[in-house]
Motif scaffolding. Structure first.
Motif, PDB file in Angstrom:
ATOM      1  N   ALA A  12     -20.792 -27.303  46.774  1.00 59.64           N
ATOM      2  CA  ALA A  12     -19.825 -26.571  47.582  1.00 59.64           C
ATOM      3  C   ALA A  12     -19.989 -25.059  47.478  1.00 59.64           C
ATOM      4  O   ALA A  12     -20.142 -24.358  48.484  1.00 59.64           O
ATOM      5  N   GLY A  13     -19.953 -24.526  46.249  1.00 51.31           N
ATOM      6  CA  GLY A  13     -20.017 -23.086  46.085  1.00 51.31           C
ATOM      7  C   GLY A  13     -21.334 -22.490  46.528  1.00 51.31           C
ATOM      8  O   GLY A  13     -21.378 -21.483  47.233  1.00 51.31           O
ATOM      9  N   GLY A  14     -22.435 -23.130  46.136  1.00 51.02           N
ATOM     10  CA  GLY A  14     -23.751 -22.587  46.432  1.00 51.02           C
ATOM     11  C   GLY A  14     -24.109 -22.597  47.901  1.00 51.02           C
ATOM     12  O   GLY A  14     -24.580 -21.594  48.451  1.00 51.02           O
ATOM     13  N   GLU A 102     -44.107 -25.133  36.390  1.00 46.49           N
ATOM     14  CA  GLU A 102     -43.138 -24.078  36.144  1.00 46.49           C
ATOM     15  C   GLU A 102     -43.633 -22.791  36.796  1.00 46.49           C
ATOM     16  O   GLU A 102     -44.835 -22.516  36.825  1.00 46.49           O
ATOM     17  N   PHE A 103     -42.697 -22.013  37.316  1.00 44.05           N
ATOM     18  CA  PHE A 103     -43.071 -20.768  37.984  1.00 44.05           C
ATOM     19  C   PHE A 103     -41.909 -19.789  37.912  1.00 44.05           C
ATOM     20  O   PHE A 103     -40.774 -20.149  37.603  1.00 44.05           O
ATOM     21  N   GLU A 104     -42.196 -18.526  38.229  1.00 46.13           N
ATOM     22  CA  GLU A 104     -41.180 -17.486  38.267  1.00 46.13           C
ATOM     23  C   GLU A 104     -40.825 -17.138  39.699  1.00 46.13           C
ATOM     24  O   GLU A 104     -41.670 -17.209  40.596  1.00 46.13           O
ATOM     25  N   ASP A 105     -39.585 -16.773  39.913  1.00 45.14           N
ATOM     26  CA  ASP A 105     -39.139 -16.252  41.200  1.00 45.14           C
ATOM     27  C   ASP A 105     -38.315 -14.997  40.913  1.00 45.14           C
ATOM     28  O   ASP A 105     -37.799 -14.818  39.807  1.00 45.14           O
ATOM     29  N   PHE A 106     -38.213 -14.118  41.900  1.00 45.58           N
ATOM     30  CA  PHE A 106     -37.445 -12.896  41.701  1.00 45.58           C
ATOM     31  C   PHE A 106     -36.230 -12.898  42.616  1.00 45.58           C
ATOM     32  O   PHE A 106     -36.145 -13.643  43.594  1.00 45.58           O
ATOM     33  N   TYR A 107     -35.271 -12.071  42.286  1.00 48.93           N
ATOM     34  CA  TYR A 107     -34.094 -11.920  43.138  1.00 48.93           C
ATOM     35  C   TYR A 107     -33.662 -10.459  43.153  1.00 48.93           C
ATOM     36  O   TYR A 107     -33.953  -9.697  42.225  1.00 48.93           O
ATOM     37  N   THR A 108     -32.985 -10.088  44.212  1.00 47.28           N
ATOM     38  CA  THR A 108     -32.247  -8.820  44.196  1.00 47.28           C
ATOM     39  C   THR A 108     -30.772  -9.093  43.908  1.00 47.28           C
ATOM     40  O   THR A 108     -30.077  -8.258  43.335  1.00 47.28           O
ATOM     41  N   THR A 109     -30.323 -10.294  44.323  1.00 48.38           N
ATOM     42  CA  THR A 109     -28.968 -10.744  44.006  1.00 48.38           C
ATOM     43  C   THR A 109     -29.036 -12.209  43.593  1.00 48.38           C
ATOM     44  O   THR A 109     -29.741 -13.002  44.221  1.00 48.38           O
ATOM     45  N   LEU A 110     -28.282 -12.548  42.543  1.00 52.89           N
ATOM     46  CA  LEU A 110     -28.253 -13.921  42.048  1.00 52.89           C
ATOM     47  C   LEU A 110     -26.824 -14.456  42.130  1.00 52.89           C
ATOM     48  O   LEU A 110     -25.867 -13.750  41.790  1.00 52.89           O
ATOM     49  N   ILE A 111     -26.697 -15.692  42.588  1.00 52.89           N
ATOM     50  CA  ILE A 111     -25.397 -16.357  42.601  1.00 52.89           C
ATOM     51  C   ILE A 111     -25.508 -17.625  41.762  1.00 52.89           C
ATOM     52  O   ILE A 111     -26.309 -18.514  42.062  1.00 52.89           O
ATOM     53  N   ILE A 279     -25.170 -10.079  39.736  1.00 53.82           N
ATOM     54  CA  ILE A 279     -24.994 -11.513  39.508  1.00 53.82           C
ATOM     55  C   ILE A 279     -23.555 -11.896  39.834  1.00 53.82           C
ATOM     56  O   ILE A 279     -22.606 -11.342  39.276  1.00 53.82           O
ATOM     57  N   TYR A 280     -23.437 -12.855  40.749  1.00 54.84           N
ATOM     58  CA  TYR A 280     -22.149 -13.404  41.155  1.00 54.84           C
ATOM     59  C   TYR A 280     -22.059 -14.850  40.662  1.00 54.84           C
ATOM     60  O   TYR A 280     -23.051 -15.451  40.256  1.00 54.84           O
ATOM     61  N   SER A 281     -20.862 -15.408  40.742  1.00 55.13           N
ATOM     62  CA  SER A 281     -20.713 -16.812  40.393  1.00 55.13           C
ATOM     63  C   SER A 281     -19.616 -17.434  41.242  1.00 55.13           C
ATOM     64  O   SER A 281     -18.679 -16.749  41.688  1.00 55.13           O
ATOM     65  N   ALA A 282     -19.749 -18.745  41.486  1.00 62.60           N
ATOM     66  CA  ALA A 282     -18.776 -19.456  42.317  1.00 62.60           C
ATOM     67  C   ALA A 282     -18.784 -20.929  41.953  1.00 62.60           C
ATOM     68  O   ALA A 282     -19.799 -21.474  41.510  1.00 62.60           O
ATOM     69  N   GLY A 283     -17.649 -21.580  42.136  1.00 66.36           N
ATOM     70  CA  GLY A 283     -17.574 -23.023  41.961  1.00 66.36           C
ATOM     71  C   GLY A 283     -17.118 -23.449  40.580  1.00 66.36           C
ATOM     72  O   GLY A 283     -16.497 -22.689  39.828  1.00 66.36           O
ATOM     73  N   LYS A 307     -14.015 -21.488  48.768  1.00 65.48           N
ATOM     74  CA  LYS A 307     -13.472 -20.130  48.938  1.00 65.48           C
ATOM     75  C   LYS A 307     -14.250 -19.133  48.092  1.00 65.48           C
ATOM     76  O   LYS A 307     -14.571 -18.026  48.548  1.00 65.48           O
ATOM     77  N   MET A 308     -14.539 -19.516  46.861  1.00 59.28           N
ATOM     78  CA  MET A 308     -15.296 -18.624  45.983  1.00 59.28           C
ATOM     79  C   MET A 308     -16.690 -18.371  46.543  1.00 59.28           C
ATOM     80  O   MET A 308     -17.191 -17.233  46.521  1.00 59.28           O
ATOM     81  N   GLY A 309     -17.332 -19.421  47.039  1.00 64.58           N
ATOM     82  CA  GLY A 309     -18.668 -19.286  47.600  1.00 64.58           C
ATOM     83  C   GLY A 309     -18.691 -18.367  48.806  1.00 64.58           C
ATOM     84  O   GLY A 309     -19.615 -17.545  48.966  1.00 64.58           O
ATOM     85  N   ARG A 310     -17.684 -18.480  49.658  1.00 62.92           N
ATOM     86  CA  ARG A 310     -17.636 -17.627  50.842  1.00 62.92           C
ATOM     87  C   ARG A 310     -17.507 -16.155  50.450  1.00 62.92           C
ATOM     88  O   ARG A 310     -18.189 -15.285  51.008  1.00 62.92           O
TER      89      ARG A 310
END
Length: 451
Positions: A12-14, A102-111, A279-283, A307-310
């Motif tokens: 739901a949140g993601g 296994e691998f790496e990924d980058f982000y500018t924003t993480l949820i 870094i944000y969080s939801a759910g 609601k948190m996800g939105r």
């Protein structure tokens, strides 16, 4: 650097965060990693999927990764587990659970939307073939398959919260004798005891066997459990479902430097931001502010996660919006009854040293001469000095959902006990009494009617 939002968790949140972010920003890259094989499923439907009210798996999982790619240009990687977060360098380490790569990924924003996991008091219990938890669609599939292949006659549910109650009904409806065992002195611990006792009496009439104040000590049997040992008795069974509660999945967040709150879930502010930049969080992994408690609470509900996800998705793409908080509104069906509640119980309010007034109201959902008329029991907890409504619990038939939602809307917009008597609600005998249950409760609370 191109903007890239990485979301850990796809329920739901993601998924709500992802689709909202895409609506805001058509250019940002968005990717969801989830270690399960299903995303965006209806967790609240799972007891009904087991009980065959919902017959098709696709009704519970209406959307797959391809849907999100085609409609929203969101990449969804299922069976991919995020192993670690490097918040300093804005990287995540990911494992493909199919290939082992296994691998790496980058982000500018993480949820972070990692959800929660069932609480299991003894890890050895779930190694038995007929012991289950119900948390995702795969776990529901396992329960359905076991029932279809083994035709169990008896089931035992440990725990009597939302899911436990819904499972009681759905297992009974498909012909499985069901026993519920609860450690506390009442079923549905969030409710006050006198309201919980009404539900217990009712489900016993429906054939559910209930034992309260009993602790499960042992599950006996080699490959399969055949006997459950409590501190008071031995119970034969053909299957066991653990419904003791859930705990937030926070290990990844903590290792990345994200702080937890007083509930041991991820602390977020009204923007869904954590203490770590970007870094944000939801759910279900995060706690949320309660307007009634005026404090943070842990309320893992799908409605709250959405609601948190939105809000997280909006703020991750440059908006500046707030989620002021929740009322902890909940509802569930148990056979022909509906149980709903919001806010605090009397027990909780008194535990917080609040001086309260209690109103216990017995009314009808519609005139007794109309088809579908039934008694509705309403309990209202009011803070004496401020006249704020702190909590509501309702048990009844038709109309409970309408009543609790009316209360929730009124309280959200500041209504106190004296405001409910004059709300202009609709009336017609097929739908309500002339003074609806909400209005009638307001009249009683102002002192114009007896309780």
């Amino acid at each position: 650097m191109k903007k890239r939002i990485v979301i850990i968790g796809g329920v739901a949140g993601g998924t709500t965060a992802a689709t909202q972010a895409r609506r805001n920003d058509p250019e940002v890259e968005i990717i969801i990693y989830d270690k399960d094989k299903d995303v965006s499923y209806s967790g609240c439907s799972l007891p009904y999927y087991i009980g065959k009210v919902v017959n098709k798996r696709e009704s519970v999982v209406p959307r797959e990764g391809k849907y999100f790619k085609d409609k929203f240009n969101v990449d969804v990687k299922v069976l991919h587990e995020v192993l670690s977060i490097d918040s300093k360098n804005k990287k995540v380490r990911v494992k493909n659970l199919v290939s082992g790569e296994e691998f790496e990924d980058f982000y500018t924003t993480l949820i972070i939307a990692t959800g929660a996991s069932p609480f299991v008091p003894n890890k050895e219990w779930i190694n038995k073939e007929n012991v289950f938890v119900l948390r995702n669609v795969e776990s529901a599939d396992s329960i359905k398959k076991y029932i279809e292949e083994n035709n169990p006659k008896k089931a035992l549910i440990i725990g009597t919260g939302f899911i436990g109650m819904e499972l009681c009904e759905n297992l009974m409806e498909i012909g499985i004798e069901t026993t519920a065992v609860e450690l506390k002195d009442q079923i549905m611990p969030p409710l006050d005891k006198e309201m919980a006792d009404r539900i217990e009496e009712y489900i016993k009439e429906k054939g559910v066997i209930v034992y309260t104040e009993e602790e499960v000590k042992e599950l006996r049997g080699e490959k399969r459990v055949t006997e459950v040992i409590t501190n008071k008795r031995n119970l034969e069974t053909d299957m066991v479902i653990l419904s003791i509660g859930i705990k937030p999945n926070t290990d990844l967040a903590v290792e990345a430097g994200v702080k937890l709150g007083k509930t041991k879930a991820i602390r977020v502010n009204e923007k869904m931001k954590t203490n770590v930049e970007d870094i944000y969080s939801a759910g279900d992994c995060a706690e949320i502010y309660s307007l009634i408690h005026e404090d943070y609470v842990y309320r893992p509900l799908g409605t709250t996660a959405n609601k948190m996800g939105r809000v997280a998705g909006k703020n991750a793409t440059g908006e500046d919006v707030s989620f002021e908080g929740i009322l902890s509104t909940g509802i569930f069906k148990i056979f022909d009854k509906t149980v709903a509640f919001l806010g605090m119980s009397e027990k909780e309010a008194r535990g917080l040293k609040k001086e309260v007034e209690i109103y216990n109201i017995k009314t009808y959902n519609k005139p007794p001469f109309m088809k579908g008329a039934s008694i509705m029991y309403i309990k209202i907890v009011v803070e004496k000095l401020s006249e704020r409504i702190l909590g509501i619990q309702i048990i009844g038939g038709e109309g409970v959902d309408k009543a609790i939602d009316t209360y929730a809307a009124a309280i959200t917009f500041g209504a106190k006990k004296g405001d409910l008597a004059t709300i202009d609600l609709s009336y017609s005998p097929p739908y309500s009494t002339v003074n609806t249950p909400v209005v009638q409760s307001g009249i009683i609370m102002e002192g114009s009617l007896d309780k």
